[in-house]
Scaffold this active site. Structure first.
Site, PDB file in Angstrom:
ATOM      1  N   CYS A   1       0.808  -1.222   0.000  1.00  0.00           N
ATOM      2  CA  CYS A   1       0.000   0.000   0.000  1.00  0.00           C
ATOM      3  C   CYS A   1       0.843   1.275   0.000  1.00  0.00           C
ATOM      4  O   CYS A   1       0.478   2.267  -0.640  1.00  0.00           O
ATOM      5  CB  CYS A   1      -0.987   0.003   1.157  1.00  0.00           C
ATOM      6  SG  CYS A   1      -0.255  -0.169   2.796  1.00  0.00           S
TER       7      CYS A   1
ATOM      8  N   ASP B   1      -7.739   5.228  -2.001  1.00  0.00           N
ATOM      9  CA  ASP B   1      -7.411   4.019  -1.245  1.00  0.00           C
ATOM     10  C   ASP B   1      -6.787   2.962  -2.159  1.00  0.00           C
ATOM     11  O   ASP B   1      -7.432   2.493  -3.096  1.00  0.00           O
ATOM     12  CB  ASP B   1      -8.684   3.471  -0.608  1.00  0.00           C
ATOM     13  CG  ASP B   1      -8.418   2.325   0.357  1.00  0.00           C
ATOM     14  OD1 ASP B   1      -7.247   1.954   0.509  1.00  0.00           O
ATOM     15  OD2 ASP B   1      -9.383   1.822   0.954  1.00  0.00           O
TER      16      ASP B   1
ATOM     17  N   HIS C   1      -6.107  -0.114  -1.414  1.00  0.00           N
ATOM     18  CA  HIS C   1      -6.321  -1.462  -0.891  1.00  0.00           C
ATOM     19  C   HIS C   1      -7.325  -2.301  -1.683  1.00  0.00           C
ATOM     20  O   HIS C   1      -7.623  -3.427  -1.291  1.00  0.00           O
ATOM     21  CB  HIS C   1      -6.740  -1.388   0.578  1.00  0.00           C
ATOM     22  CG  HIS C   1      -5.672  -0.819   1.462  1.00  0.00           C
ATOM     23  ND1 HIS C   1      -5.559   0.533   1.714  1.00  0.00           N
ATOM     24  CD2 HIS C   1      -4.657  -1.410   2.135  1.00  0.00           C
ATOM     25  CE1 HIS C   1      -4.519   0.739   2.513  1.00  0.00           C
ATOM     26  NE2 HIS C   1      -3.961  -0.416   2.787  1.00  0.00           N
TER      27      HIS C   1
END
Length: 482
Positions: free
Chosen positions: A173, A368, A370
């Site tokens: 990440c 994001d 993820h």
């Protein structure tokens, strides 16, 4: 965010609205009161989900070399395939969010200004026409947000060296967040801040070339493969999490290696890279010092002595507290998004990096990384390519006081005038920080040490410190080693 500078304000009347559903702008949570709740703290469930991914990966690898095993062994593990599919998809994200806690989506129903990478969206409804103006501003904000490049976890790419890993799920990440920040710098440089994602094809060639640079193979200059190779000296390794400081240094190393491989006319990263960490790589605490002399040196080295100044990418790794951000620094963090040179922040919850691109009041908007997506390959001149996986229409936000205290801020300066403007804004911000600057600006490290030494002798109340102030750092408990 009222009270911030008016520079960079986006006029709603000049921006066409889109057919984005209104629900994109307000919370889409189905749980009553969920929009007002904080993140839950990590629990044993986080270990369960993290280990579960590893179990499935191990099973996948071992099963390919165990074709002669007894049939009942294969049968007993038949449930792993569908469960792995669930965990790698959107269903898994929803499960994790339910158990581990989730960020909020949309934007708050307030009239506060929104700052997105130096652009201001005024959604005030103070006058009779305010509702229409606010609607247009929200639509303009949403189009701007969805035009930022999203880079997420990928699966199915070529193995990373000898690791045999073909996915960066659960560990990549920070690398993905940093790729997003650098991609935004390239968008600034090639297409300008006003660029928006094309609604129709053919796509902009420069835009496709930028995406190609971040492909998931060694052939792409800024792939996760090449980042890991460049960052070995700073502890980067496939399967391991990395912090913001090491990430910034890895980009500096990768940019240098790519510069040596190509001529000056064609640079994959056409800008100098300067990691602002002060003397001795930030190992003495205190606010980092941006040295103007050092920035000029980086520009000269980038151009191989042919230019006095070049475009420059500034990366400022910081640690703003112990287990959480010291509240003193939050106003300054908010203010950096008003800078026209803003590239946002690499930050997020502990162990879960995101790319923060904007603020409204005490909330930070972010992209994001993820989400798990299949690898995408297209050529650098494919203006008909499907690039939908590189953008996101869901606006997520997190309270600034909940983000990890270890982070990095990015800025892009196109030329010397732009850099001078940035230095002026940064110096003013430091002066107004009540003794808690994110970083300071000086002509050189030596002059900074001398000036700040005089400040401590004459007016100890300011507490402005440089990286060289070893003695003073013993009393500073908010800055930690990078």
């Amino acid at each position: 965010m009222k009270g911030f500078r008016d520079r960079g304000i986006i006029s709603p009347s000049k921006t066409s609205t889109t057919d984005t559903p209104k629900s994109s702008f307000i919370s889409d949570s189905s749980e009553p009161g969920s929009t007002d709740t904080k993140f839950s703290k990590p629990s044993l469930w986080s270990s369960f989900f993290a280990s579960a991914f590893s179990v499935f990966d191990i099973y996948h690898k071992s099963s390919s070399t165990s074709q002669n095993k007894a049939p009942h062994i294969r049968h007993s593990n038949g449930w792993t395939s569908p469960v792995k599919t669930i965990m790698a998809g959107g269903t898994m994200r929803r499960i994790q969010e339910r158990v581990l806690g989730t960020s909020k989506t949309g934007i708050s129903n307030t009239t506060s200004d929104i700052w997105l990478l130096g652009a201001c969206y005024k959604i005030s409804q103070d006058d009779s026409s305010g509702n229409a103006d606010a609607t247009n501003a929200l639509a303009a904000f949403h189009r701007d947000f969805s035009s930022r490049i999203l880079i997420t976890y990928r699966k199915g790419f070529d193995m990373i060296e000898d690791s045999k890993l073909t996915s960066d799920v659960n560990w990549g990440c920070m690398l993905r967040s940093s790729q997003m920040l650098v991609a935004q710098a390239l968008l600034y440089h090639q297409l300008g801040r006003s660029w928006r994602k094309p609604l129709d094809k053919p796509l902009d060639r420069e835009y496709v070339e930028i995406l190609h640079l971040f492909g998931d193979s060694e052939a792409s200059a800024f792939s996760i493969h090449n980042l890991l190779q460049a960052g070995k000296a700073y502890g980067l390794a496939a399967g391991s999490w990395v912090g913001p400081y090491a990430m910034c240094r890895s980009w500096e190393s990768l940019a240098r290696s790519k510069r040596e491989e190509t001529n000056l006319e064609y640079q994959t990263l056409p800008m100098a890279v300067y990691v602002v960490s002060g003397c001795e790589d930030g190992e003495r605490g205190g606010a980092p010092v941006l040295s103007i002399e050092d920035a000029a040196k980086h520009c000269s080295e980038f151009s191989k002595g042919q230019e006095d100044w070049t475009p420059i990418l500034l990366l400022v790794p910081l640690v703003l507290g112990l287990d959480k951000i010291n509240p003193r620094y939050i106003p300054s963090l908010q203010a950096t998004f008003t800078f026209p040179q803003s590239l946002g922040i690499l930050g997020g919850k502990p162990g879960a990096s995101t790319y923060i691109v904007g603020v409204q009041d005490e909330n930070a908007f972010y992209l994001d990384p993820h989400e798990v997506q299949l690898v995408v390959n297209f050529s650098r001149d494919d203006v008909e390519a499907n690039t939908s996986s590189y953008h996101c229409d869901v606006v997520r936000h997190i309270p600034l006081d909940l983000i990890d205290s270890s982070l990095a801020i990015g800025f892009y300066c196109r030329d010397k005038d732009d850099f001078d403007d940035f230095c002026s804004l940064a110096s003013k911000l430091a002066d107004e920080s009540n003794g808690a600057p994110l970083f300071t600006v000086a002509n050189s490290y030596i002059s900074s040490r001398r000036d700040n030494s005089e400040v401590r002798d004459d007016d100890d109340s300011l507490g402005v410190m440089t990286m060289n102030d070893a003695e003073g750092c013993s009393n500073e408990d908010d800055w930690q080693l990078l």
